[in-house]
Design a protein around this motif. Structure first.
Motif, PDB file in Angstrom:
ATOM      1  N   VAL A 152       0.845  -1.188   0.000  1.00 22.20           N
ATOM      2  CA  VAL A 152       0.000   0.000   0.000  1.00 22.20           C
ATOM      3  C   VAL A 152       0.884   1.243   0.000  1.00 22.20           C
ATOM      4  O   VAL A 152       1.830   1.364   0.778  1.00 22.20           O
ATOM      5  N   GLY A 153       0.571   2.170  -0.924  1.00 22.94           N
ATOM      6  CA  GLY A 153       1.344   3.387  -1.065  1.00 22.94           C
ATOM      7  C   GLY A 153       2.380   3.355  -2.164  1.00 22.94           C
ATOM      8  O   GLY A 153       2.904   4.393  -2.567  1.00 22.94           O
ATOM      9  N   ASP A 154       2.687   2.161  -2.707  1.00 22.10           N
ATOM     10  CA  ASP A 154       3.684   2.048  -3.776  1.00 22.10           C
ATOM     11  C   ASP A 154       3.117   2.564  -5.095  1.00 22.10           C
ATOM     12  O   ASP A 154       1.926   2.423  -5.379  1.00 22.10           O
ATOM     13  N   ARG A 155       4.001   3.158  -5.898  1.00 20.35           N
ATOM     14  CA  ARG A 155       3.666   3.527  -7.275  1.00 20.35           C
ATOM     15  C   ARG A 155       4.189   2.422  -8.174  1.00 20.35           C
ATOM     16  O   ARG A 155       5.378   2.103  -8.178  1.00 20.35           O
ATOM     17  N   VAL A 156       3.299   1.795  -8.912  1.00 23.21           N
ATOM     18  CA  VAL A 156       3.667   0.648  -9.731  1.00 23.21           C
ATOM     19  C   VAL A 156       3.185   0.850 -11.149  1.00 23.21           C
ATOM     20  O   VAL A 156       2.238   1.600 -11.413  1.00 23.21           O
ATOM     21  N   GLY A 157       3.845   0.160 -12.070  1.00 23.14           N
ATOM     22  CA  GLY A 157       3.394   0.140 -13.454  1.00 23.14           C
ATOM     23  C   GLY A 157       2.425  -1.008 -13.686  1.00 23.14           C
ATOM     24  O   GLY A 157       2.656  -2.130 -13.235  1.00 23.14           O
ATOM     25  N   VAL A 158       1.341  -0.729 -14.375  1.00 20.45           N
ATOM     26  CA  VAL A 158       0.352  -1.754 -14.732  1.00 20.45           C
ATOM     27  C   VAL A 158       0.280  -1.827 -16.250  1.00 20.45           C
ATOM     28  O   VAL A 158       0.069  -0.793 -16.922  1.00 20.45           O
ATOM     29  N   VAL A 159       0.465  -3.005 -16.785  1.00 18.42           N
ATOM     30  CA  VAL A 159       0.443  -3.217 -18.231  1.00 18.42           C
ATOM     31  C   VAL A 159      -0.948  -3.697 -18.632  1.00 18.42           C
ATOM     32  O   VAL A 159      -1.406  -4.755 -18.193  1.00 18.42           O
ATOM     33  N   THR A 160      -1.621  -2.932 -19.458  1.00 17.41           N
ATOM     34  CA  THR A 160      -2.903  -3.320 -20.033  1.00 17.41           C
ATOM     35  C   THR A 160      -2.726  -3.458 -21.545  1.00 17.41           C
ATOM     36  O   THR A 160      -1.608  -3.349 -22.058  1.00 17.41           O
ATOM     37  N   ALA A 161      -3.805  -3.666 -22.271  1.00 20.85           N
ATOM     38  CA  ALA A 161      -3.712  -3.823 -23.721  1.00 20.85           C
ATOM     39  C   ALA A 161      -3.149  -2.570 -24.382  1.00 20.85           C
ATOM     40  O   ALA A 161      -2.496  -2.652 -25.428  1.00 20.85           O
ATOM     41  N   ASP A 162      -3.371  -1.411 -23.779  1.00 19.24           N
ATOM     42  CA  ASP A 162      -2.892  -0.162 -24.376  1.00 19.24           C
ATOM     43  C   ASP A 162      -1.452   0.142 -24.036  1.00 19.24           C
ATOM     44  O   ASP A 162      -0.814   0.953 -24.715  1.00 19.24           O
ATOM     45  N   GLY A 163      -0.913  -0.426 -22.938  1.00 18.97           N
ATOM     46  CA  GLY A 163       0.467  -0.159 -22.571  1.00 18.97           C
ATOM     47  C   GLY A 163       0.630  -0.008 -21.071  1.00 18.97           C
ATOM     48  O   GLY A 163      -0.206  -0.457 -20.277  1.00 18.97           O
ATOM     49  N   ILE A 164       1.725   0.669 -20.659  1.00 18.02           N
ATOM     50  CA  ILE A 164       2.038   0.830 -19.239  1.00 18.02           C
ATOM     51  C   ILE A 164       1.504   2.166 -18.735  1.00 18.02           C
ATOM     52  O   ILE A 164       1.665   3.198 -19.391  1.00 18.02           O
ATOM     53  N   THR A 165       0.885   2.108 -17.571  1.00 18.02           N
ATOM     54  CA  THR A 165       0.448   3.316 -16.871  1.00 18.02           C
ATOM     55  C   THR A 165       0.812   3.156 -15.400  1.00 18.02           C
ATOM     56  O   THR A 165       0.702   2.048 -14.850  1.00 18.02           O
ATOM     57  N   ARG A 166       1.231   4.249 -14.755  1.00 19.17           N
ATOM     58  CA  ARG A 166       1.604   4.220 -13.347  1.00 19.17           C
ATOM     59  C   ARG A 166       0.371   4.438 -12.472  1.00 19.17           C
ATOM     60  O   ARG A 166      -0.454   5.317 -12.736  1.00 19.17           O
ATOM     61  N   TYR A 167       0.237   3.612 -11.449  1.00 17.73           N
ATOM     62  CA  TYR A 167      -0.866   3.716 -10.499  1.00 17.73           C
ATOM     63  C   TYR A 167      -0.317   3.644  -9.074  1.00 17.73           C
ATOM     64  O   TYR A 167       0.784   3.116  -8.840  1.00 17.73           O
ATOM     65  N   THR A 168      -1.130   4.133  -8.136  1.00 19.29           N
ATOM     66  CA  THR A 168      -0.807   4.028  -6.718  1.00 19.29           C
ATOM     67  C   THR A 168      -1.609   2.894  -6.106  1.00 19.29           C
ATOM     68  O   THR A 168      -2.835   2.823  -6.269  1.00 19.29           O
ATOM     69  N   VAL A 169      -0.929   2.000  -5.413  1.00 19.22           N
ATOM     70  CA  VAL A 169      -1.601   0.894  -4.739  1.00 19.22           C
ATOM     71  C   VAL A 169      -2.218   1.436  -3.453  1.00 19.22           C
ATOM     72  O   VAL A 169      -1.510   1.925  -2.564  1.00 19.22           O
ATOM     73  N   VAL A 170      -3.542   1.384  -3.347  1.00 18.42           N
ATOM     74  CA  VAL A 170      -4.227   1.889  -2.148  1.00 18.42           C
ATOM     75  C   VAL A 170      -4.848   0.758  -1.333  1.00 18.42           C
ATOM     76  O   VAL A 170      -5.349   1.006  -0.228  1.00 18.42           O
ATOM     77  N   GLY A 171      -4.828  -0.473  -1.841  1.00 19.51           N
ATOM     78  CA  GLY A 171      -5.422  -1.570  -1.094  1.00 19.51           C
ATOM     79  C   GLY A 171      -4.908  -2.909  -1.570  1.00 19.51           C
ATOM     80  O   GLY A 171      -4.417  -3.058  -2.692  1.00 19.51           O
ATOM     81  N   VAL A 172      -4.989  -3.881  -0.678  1.00 20.19           N
ATOM     82  CA  VAL A 172      -4.630  -5.271  -0.967  1.00 20.19           C
ATOM     83  C   VAL A 172      -5.819  -6.135  -0.576  1.00 20.19           C
ATOM     84  O   VAL A 172      -6.406  -5.961   0.503  1.00 20.19           O
ATOM     85  N   THR A 173      -6.203  -7.070  -1.452  1.00 20.48           N
ATOM     86  CA  THR A 173      -7.367  -7.923  -1.200  1.00 20.48           C
ATOM     87  C   THR A 173      -6.947  -9.373  -1.004  1.00 20.48           C
ATOM     88  O   THR A 173      -5.807  -9.763  -1.288  1.00 20.48           O
ATOM     89  N   THR A 174      -7.893 -10.154  -0.553  1.00 18.84           N
ATOM     90  CA  THR A 174      -7.664 -11.595  -0.468  1.00 18.84           C
ATOM     91  C   THR A 174      -7.536 -12.174  -1.874  1.00 18.84           C
ATOM     92  O   THR A 174      -7.957 -11.575  -2.852  1.00 18.84           O
ATOM     93  N   ALA A 175      -6.926 -13.353  -1.932  1.00 19.64           N
ATOM     94  CA  ALA A 175      -6.757 -14.014  -3.228  1.00 19.64           C
ATOM     95  C   ALA A 175      -8.094 -14.488  -3.754  1.00 19.64           C
ATOM     96  O   ALA A 175      -8.944 -14.974  -3.010  1.00 19.64           O
TER      97      ALA A 175
END
Length: 815
Positions: A152-175
């Motif tokens: 939580v709080g990390d800035r991470v890259g997320v790869v979607t069909a369009d490419g990479i975008t940076r997001y902030t992780v605000v939560g973690v869920t169960t598997a």
């Protein structure tokens, strides 16, 4: 005759111990494989996962329906269609779910979904909060990279069909059922406008009434049907089919090898008992009575062994299923079946196998005449009977015909186990039947080194083997089966892998390939950056499908590669038998000859999303083409490329391109490799189920032939006790006799190995001839270390069994 047969079994129980064990194991394995088959087909589908908490789910009809002459025919769509945009408005409070490619840079495989869909599994927040802004995400524990993670709080890259975008992780869920990156609902709608499902908490009848008669191409799922959209559904179905295929092949080989072992054992026993049968004929027994006695022996043996095997087989179902599940060849949720049908089928099958195996021996026993047998010398008067010649020639001719038909009609199937195994079994049967003919010539090959042994051991061994060619062939039969099948099956699989690798690598002219990490595709941003690199030509290929209506009755799904026809020829050679690849456009197709079309034909097709089109055939691929068909990118729809070919222009520095590729692919869950590195890795990622099935077959072979080898060696050694006593009377020492026994066992094993090598050579030659037609010049691959280890194991087993039997049989009497 039944009383006499029971008495014979009691006095000669050692001779029939191997047949009993083989029948017991064979029947048990047939019962086990039948129980595995019943388990895979009878186990209910896995309980819903993605929509476990939603009582009603509305999904698009993921099937294409085409009306032919015999009514409607359906097939699953290669690319899903979404629900109608206005459908969600009919159901206030419904969860609008969208499932699309989304994966953390460097993270494990995952998908993207709107946060509102988290309640359908359900998945709960364990750290932080739910995403609300357009650059906020929550990740499931299974979507985070092992060790590194995304706190939580990390800035991470997320790869979607369009490419990479940076997001902030605000939560973690169960598997959940799969790794998931959750976005805000608005952001998810932007990334994937398509609606994949509506999850509802209201009566199904009300939902169906609201949809109306036409249902707008939607399906209402309730109960177990909610599992249909689950991410593991396709993999589960494949695993179920794989387990059923493995069980079927293993059961068939169990019956074949058991029949081979039983027939060899009974034939050997009859050969040893000729004077016994002659004595029966002398006291008035008819030929029919002698045959009935042999059949009665087989019947008594089979009833007990098959009954015990049928009862014991189901007990092994759970361990076998656990092993298949561990190897990924069966669904993890498979439940052992409690059906008694497999055991009821296994018992008569085991009895039938025994009776068929003893049939030839019974006929031979019935032909014994009193005068002929009583005056028969130790040297066999005839190694082959006419019936044996006919059966051996028929088996060989059938196998060669089958290989020729495959080479001419369907060469690509030569490496398929379902096609190759029947031919291999026929070749092994032919070699076993014709083996007595080859015993004397093969023995002469070994005569020179044998005769160099100290004393007369070598001369005695070679003379003994030549004098009893038929018995030698029977003793060598287990070695023939073990080494021959191991070499043919393993060599065929390895050669097939080499052919597939050659077909994929030969047309590639590119210097580098950009490949996605497992569980991903190449995003559009990455493809654009690759195409913008200076000094290179870049071509991509995206997998798609076209559907054709065969005979106006059956809908066939055909795989196609969606490419840019202007870019691809620079990086990949497309082998054509007719037409021109340059003519490919959005209204045409380049097809394989298996499509049954001609150049210029107008072909009615349905595309991956179910839409109808008419394409002109502008090219026909050669048989060595790695693809089944080519279309343009216009027919790929949402499918992303799975490979990018990078070809250097003249004068471009390879080191500069390598550095640029590393920079461009960084963070995109993709990597660049040289053509050589890519080619060297091919052939090692085949389907696990095929390997598991092959190993299962080899395990059956080794188990059975170990029993058969020990049994025949024990029978042969016990039968030669008078010869060893004569050698002792002539002054031979105990060590010399053991050396004689060991040398004879090694010679018989060597004969069996040579025959196995000849059998495997014929089988592999047939595979090679077929594959050369589609893959070009190709070497025969054989795992020499494994085959050598199997042959050495047979030799060691034969020596130990024969020496041990001689020591036990020749012990001096006490007192």
């Amino acid at each position: 005759m039944l009383t006499l047969a029971l008495s014979t079994l009691r006095t000669r129980w050692v001779s029939f111990l191997g047949s009993f064990a083989a029948l017991f194991l064979g029947t048990a394995l047939i019962a086990t494989t039948g129980q595995v088959l019943a388990s895979t087909t009878g186990t209910p589908d896995r309980a819903p996962q993605r929509y476990a908490a939603a009582p009603v789910v509305v999904v698009p009809d993921g099937r294409i329906t085409v009306h032919g002459r015999q009514g409607a025919t359906r097939a699953p769509l290669a690319e899903p269609r979404g629900l109608a945009a206005g459908l969600a408005a009919r159901f206030p409070g419904a969860v609008v779910d969208r499932v699309f490619p989304a994966r953390l840079s460097g993270g494990p495989p995952a998908v993207g979904r709107p946060w509102s869909a988290a309640r359908t599994a359900p998945q709960r927040i364990t750290e932080g909060r739910a995403p609300a802004g357009s650059r906020e995400i929550a990740v499931s524990t299974s979507a985070r990279a092992a060790g590194a993670g995304a706190a939580v709080g990390d800035r991470v890259g997320v790869v979607t069909a369009d490419g990479i975008t940076r997001y902030t992780v605000v939560g973690v869920t169960t598997a959940g059922p799969q790794g998931t990156v959750f976005f805000s609902d608005a952001r998810a709608a932007t990334l994937s406008p398509r609606i994949d499902a509506l999850a509802l908490w209201q009566p199904a009848g009300r939902v169906r009434a609201a949809l109306g008669d036409r249902a707008d191409g939607a399906r209402v799922l309730t109960g177990p049907d909610r599992a249909l959209p689950d991410p593991t559904r396709a993999a589960d179905d494949r695993a179920r089919n794989d387990a059923a295929t493995i069980a079927g092949i293993a059961g068939g080989f169990a019956a074949f090898v058991a029949a081979f072992v039983v027939s060899s054992t009974f034939a050997f026993a009859v050969s040893q008992r000729r004077r016994e049968f002659a004595l029966l004929r002398t006291v008035g027994a008819t030929r029919r009575q002698v045959r009935r006695m042999v059949h009665a022996e087989a019947w008594c043996l089979a009833v007990v062994a098959a009954a015990l095997g049928a009862l014991a087989g189901p007990a092994a179902t759970r361990p076998v299923l656990d092993r298949l599940i561990g190897l990924g060849a069966a669904p993890a949720w498979t439940v052992p079946s409690d059906s008694v049908v497999p055991s009821l089928v296994a018992f008569p099958t085991g009895v039938l196998v025994a009776l068929l195996g003893a049939a030839a021996a019974a006929r031979r026993a019935g032909r014994v005449t009193a005068a002929e047998a009583l005056r028969e010398a130790a040297v066999e008067s005839r190694a082959m009977t006419p019936a044996r010649w006919v059966l051996g020639a028929a088996a060989l001719g059938t196998a060669l015909t089958g290989m020729a038909v495959t080479a001419v009609g369907d060469p690509a199937s030569a490496a398929n186990n379902k096609t190759a195994m029947p031919n291999v079994m026929l070749l092994v049967a032919a070699a076993g039947l014709l083996a007595p003919v080859a015993v004397r010539p093969v023995t002469r090959l070994f005569a020179a080194p044998l005769e160099r042994l100290r004393g007369a051991t070598g001369t005695l061994v070679s003379a003994s083997v030549r004098a009893s060619a038929r018995q030698t062939a029977m003793t060598a039969a287990p070695v023939l089966v073990t080494v021959g099948l191991a070499a043919a099956l393993l060599g065929g699989a390895a050669t097939g892998d080499s052919a597939k690798a050659a077909m994929r690598t030969e047309p590639v002219r590119a210097d580098y390939l950009v490949l996605p990490d497992a569980g991903s595709d190449l995003d559009r941003q990455l493809v654009r950056r690759l195409e913008e690199l200076p000094g290179v030509e870049v071509a991509t290929a995206a997998p798609s499908s076209l559907y054709t209506l065969e005979g106006d009755t059956v809908l066939i799904r055909r795989p196609v590669e969606a490419v840019d026809p202007e870019r691809l020829p620079a990086a990949v050679h497309v082998p054509l038998s007719a037409g021109s690849f340059a003519d490919l456009d959005d209204h045409s197709v380049v097809a394989s000859p298996t499509w049954g079309v001609g150049l210029g034909d107008r072909l009615r097709v349905w595309r991956a999303d179910g839409s109808r089109a008419t394409l002109t055939v502008v090219g026909l691929l050669s048989v060595d083409s790695p693809a089944d068909a080519y279309t343009t990118r216009a027919h790929a729809f949402s499918a992303l490329p799975t490979v990018a070919y990078v070809k250097l222009r003249a004068g471009t520095s390879p080191s500069a391109v390598e550095a640029a590729l590393r920079t461009v692919t960084a963070g995109h869950n993709a990597h660049a490799v040289t053509r050589a590195a890519w080619a060297s890795g091919l052939g090692t990622d085949g389907r696990p189920a095929a390997r598991v099935g092959l190993l299962a077959v080899l395990a059956i072979i080794l188990a059975y032939t170990t029993i058969a080898l020990v049994n025949t060696v024990l029978m042969a050694t016990a039968d030669r006790a008078p010869e060893r006593r004569a050698l002792r009377l002539l002054g031979a020492r105990r060590a010399q006799i053991l050396r004689f026994v060991a040398a004879e066992a090694l010679l018989v094993t060597g004969i069996g190995t040579v025959l196995a090598g000849a059998t495997a050579a014929v089988a592999l030659a047939g595979v090679w001839i077929s594959l050369v037609r589609i893959a070009g010049p190709l070497g025969i691959s054989l795992p020499w270390a494994t085959v050598t280890a199997v042959a050495a194991g047979c030799a060691l087993l034969a020596v130990l069994a024969s020496a041990g039997a001689a020591l036990l049989a020749d012990r001096p009497a006490r007192g």
